[in-house]
Every structure is written in C-alpha cells, then in structure tokens.
Scaffold this active site. Structure first.
Site, PDB file in Angstrom:
ATOM      1  N   HIS A 111     108.548  16.893   5.082  1.00 18.71           N
ATOM      2  CA  HIS A 111     107.327  16.291   4.535  1.00 18.71           C
ATOM      3  C   HIS A 111     107.620  15.794   3.117  1.00 18.71           C
ATOM      4  CE1 HIS A 111     107.209  20.389   3.008  1.00 18.71           C
ATOM      5  NE2 HIS A 111     106.113  20.194   2.316  1.00 18.71           N
ATOM      6  N   ASP A 128     109.384  19.113  -3.576  1.00 17.00           N
ATOM      7  CA  ASP A 128     110.404  20.172  -3.466  1.00 17.00           C
ATOM      8  C   ASP A 128     111.214  20.048  -2.176  1.00 17.00           C
ATOM      9  OD1 ASP A 128     107.883  20.923  -2.297  1.00 17.00           O
ATOM     10  OD2 ASP A 128     108.601  22.976  -2.070  1.00 17.00           O
ATOM     11  N   HIS A 129     110.857  19.098  -1.314  1.00 16.14           N
ATOM     12  CA  HIS A 129     111.611  18.900  -0.060  1.00 16.14           C
ATOM     13  C   HIS A 129     112.334  17.559  -0.022  1.00 16.14           C
ATOM     14  CE1 HIS A 129     109.901  22.457   2.013  1.00 16.14           C
ATOM     15  NE2 HIS A 129     109.029  22.297   1.039  1.00 16.14           N
ATOM     16  N   ASP A 184     107.288  24.124   5.413  1.00 19.10           N
ATOM     17  CA  ASP A 184     105.989  24.591   4.933  1.00 19.10           C
ATOM     18  C   ASP A 184     104.935  24.489   6.039  1.00 19.10           C
ATOM     19  OD1 ASP A 184     107.505  24.547   2.689  1.00 19.10           O
ATOM     20  OD2 ASP A 184     106.166  23.283   1.499  1.00 19.10           O
ATOM     21  N   HIS A 216     112.120  29.633   0.969  1.00 23.81           N
ATOM     22  CA  HIS A 216     110.993  28.976   0.296  1.00 23.81           C
ATOM     23  C   HIS A 216     110.143  30.014  -0.433  1.00 23.81           C
ATOM     24  CE1 HIS A 216     107.400  26.343  -0.187  1.00 23.81           C
ATOM     25  NE2 HIS A 216     108.261  25.357  -0.086  1.00 23.81           N
TER      26      HIS A 216
HETATM   27 ZN   LIG Z   1     107.578  23.346  -0.199  1.00 20.84          ZN
HETATM   28 ZN   LIG Z   2     104.857  21.469   1.047  1.00 13.64          ZN
END
Ligand SMILES: [Zn+2]
Ligand SMILES: [Zn+2]
Length: 311
Positions: free
Chosen positions: A62, A66-67, A212, A270
């Site tokens: 997504h 942070d990804h 997530d 995570h």
């Molecule tokens: Zn994340």
């Molecule tokens: Zn996320």
C-alpha cells in the site's frame, strides 16, 4: 532450491534509530523479489549483500510512506548500475500517479522497462506466474487500499519410482504415460495404476505476507496452510483499541490467525516504537501459537524443502 524470507526493515510508521521501515526480500528458487520498499531499503540491501540489479520484481502492499518511500532511490540506483532487465512492479492502482511522477522527473538514463501491474482485486488472484512458482495478491483491511501476497511453488511433475521400472519391465511409452498420471492397461490385462508407480519429488512450499491490516474473517481461509506467514504486529494487548483505531493488528491477533489458518511458522514485524522489549509481543503471541518468531532487521527465515520418499 532456496525459498527464504529476509526481513530488511521491521519498524512501523515512525522513525526508529534501531530499525528500518518495512522491506522484505523473498528468494524463491533463485528469483529475488522485494516486498515493500520503505525508506533506507537500498542501504539494508547493501548491508546484506542483495544486489538491486538482481531484484526481478517489487511488490508494494500500500502507499503509506513506511512501505514505499525507498522505491525512488532504489529505482534510481538500478539506473546508475546500468540495469537492462525489465523490472516488474505490482502495487495498488493508486501507485500509478507516483510511478508516472518518477518517470516524468527522474527516469533519464533508465535502460530498463518497468512493467507495472496495478491491483484492484477483491479476492485472492494470481498476479504473476513462473515455471515453478506463482504469486497471488489478496486485499487486506487497512486505512487505505492494501494488499497481501502469497508465493506458492507449483506442484512438481511426478517422477517414476525407479525400482518399479525393472520389476515390471516398464517400456518408455508406459513410463511416459504413468508420469502424466494416466493408468496403463497392458495387453495381458494387467493394470498399472499411476499412483502406485509415481511420486511427487517434494511438497510445494508457500509463504504469505500480511502487511498492515486489522483482522478480518476471510483472511484465515486465504492464507490457510502456508508454511511461513509474515504478519504485522504493531501493538500488544495493551493497545488493542489503538490497533482497531488505526486498522492494525496486535501480536496476539496475528497469532490467532496463524493458529486458525494452521500455518507452519509465524514471523512478526512492523513493531511500534512503544515496545523497546519485543518479548512482550512474542509471549502474548506464543500464548496463541507456539511457532511464533520475532523478525529483526537482517534476519532470514528459511522454508525447508520437504522431499518425498522415492520408495
Ligand atoms: Zn505500515
Ligand atoms: Zn499502513
């Protein structure tokens, strides 16, 4: 025949001096894929001897930073290194303008083609297929459109049981037919049943990546029986309400799903910065599923090959 996960980044959204953002490398039979590409991903790749040129595809779960904040730097490095092999990027449809922006401003000198596969599936679907394995994506439940991925080896072709060749004086034509899974009826009326003469050399292995997400009912069915499951575990029991508020999971919830899905092994990641001692998360998860392990930056988790007997 390697099949292993290396967790390059195990932090969640906030900067963390001890951890990098989400980034994982899957090596499946020598084919390398990156799953998520958080900030600093290419530094971690350098540190762990993973060449950007060897990455065949990047799968983005997504478009939270942070990804994926590491993808521009990584593609830029691939260009600097003179990469010519095509690069596959699988990501939600919402990634398209981001890729277009890169191509517009930073793609000068790029000698490779990016093949972008946008996702919009509402159920598990195969997104890439190779000779001996394939990759599925499936939707997760997060604040924005998010996908998980499953890598699955294909069922290998059957081998003939060598001892049976001599014992039954099998002809080449009979061997070929039995290997295809077809029974052979001989002229004298003897029936050679394929299931008794052949075996599959190994059990196909699988790995699921749950980025997530908050828990949702269909998930355990979709990841059922995978050998290795990576699942986010942002919070512990104390922050279950926060997990719901931000569409995340607790370590315990990840482990409950692992148990229900009867996976082989669960790897957590995570982590929120509020847990300096991750053993809190581990012990909560292990109360639900004993085969739970903590990922850390640079750790590798192998999925061993389960060979079948020739006899
Ligand atoms: Zn994340
Ligand atoms: Zn996320």
């Amino acid at each position: 025949m390697e099949f292993k996960l290396t967790t390059l980044g195990t932090a969640s959204a906030l900067p963390n001096p001890k951890r990098y953002s989400s980034a994982h490398v899957i090596n499946i039979r020598g084919h390398l894929f990156l799953i998520d590409c958080g900030e600093g991903c290419q530094v971690q790749m350098c540190r762990h001897g993973i060449s950007p040129v060897k990455i065949e595809g990047i799968l983005i779960s997504h478009i939270h930073g942070d990804h994926m904040f590491g993808i521009f730097g990584l593609i830029s490095t691939m260009t600097l290194l003179g990469r010519t092999a095509p690069l596959t990027i699988v990501a939600p449809e919402s990634f398209r303008p981001i890729l277009n922006f890169y191509n517009e401003h930073f793609a000068e000198g790029m000698k490779f083609v990016i093949s972008y596969l946008p996702l919009s599936n509402k159920e598990p679907a195969t997104v890439l297929s190779y000779r001996s394995f394939y990759i599925e994506s499936f939707p997760l439940v997060h604040k924005i459109e998010t996908y998980g991925y499953i890598f699955r080896e294909k069922v290998p072709a059957s081998n003939i049981r060598k001892k049976k060749i001599e014992k039954h004086n099998l002809s080449l034509a009979e061997i070929a037919q039995l290997k295809k899974g077809c029974d052979v009826l001989r002229e004298d009326g003897e029936l050679l049943e394929a299931k008794n003469f052949t075996y599959t050399p190994y059990e196909p292995r699988s790995f699921a990546y749950c980025s997530d997400t908050m828990p949702f009912p269909e998930l355990t069915e979709w990841i059922k029986g995978v050998d290795l499951l990576y699942h986010e575990a942002t919070f512990g029991d104390d922050k279950e309400a926060k997990a719901i508020e931000f569409f995340h999971s607790t370590a315990r919830q990840a482990a409950v799903d692992a148990r229900k899905a009867k996976v082989g092994k669960l790897v957590l990641g995570h982590y929120s910065t509020r847990y300096p001692d991750l053993h809190v998360l581990l012990s909560q998860a292990r109360e639900e599923f004993s085969e739970t392990f903590l990922s850390d930056d640079g750790l590798t988790f192998d999925i061993p090959l389960k060979k079948h007997s020739k006899d």
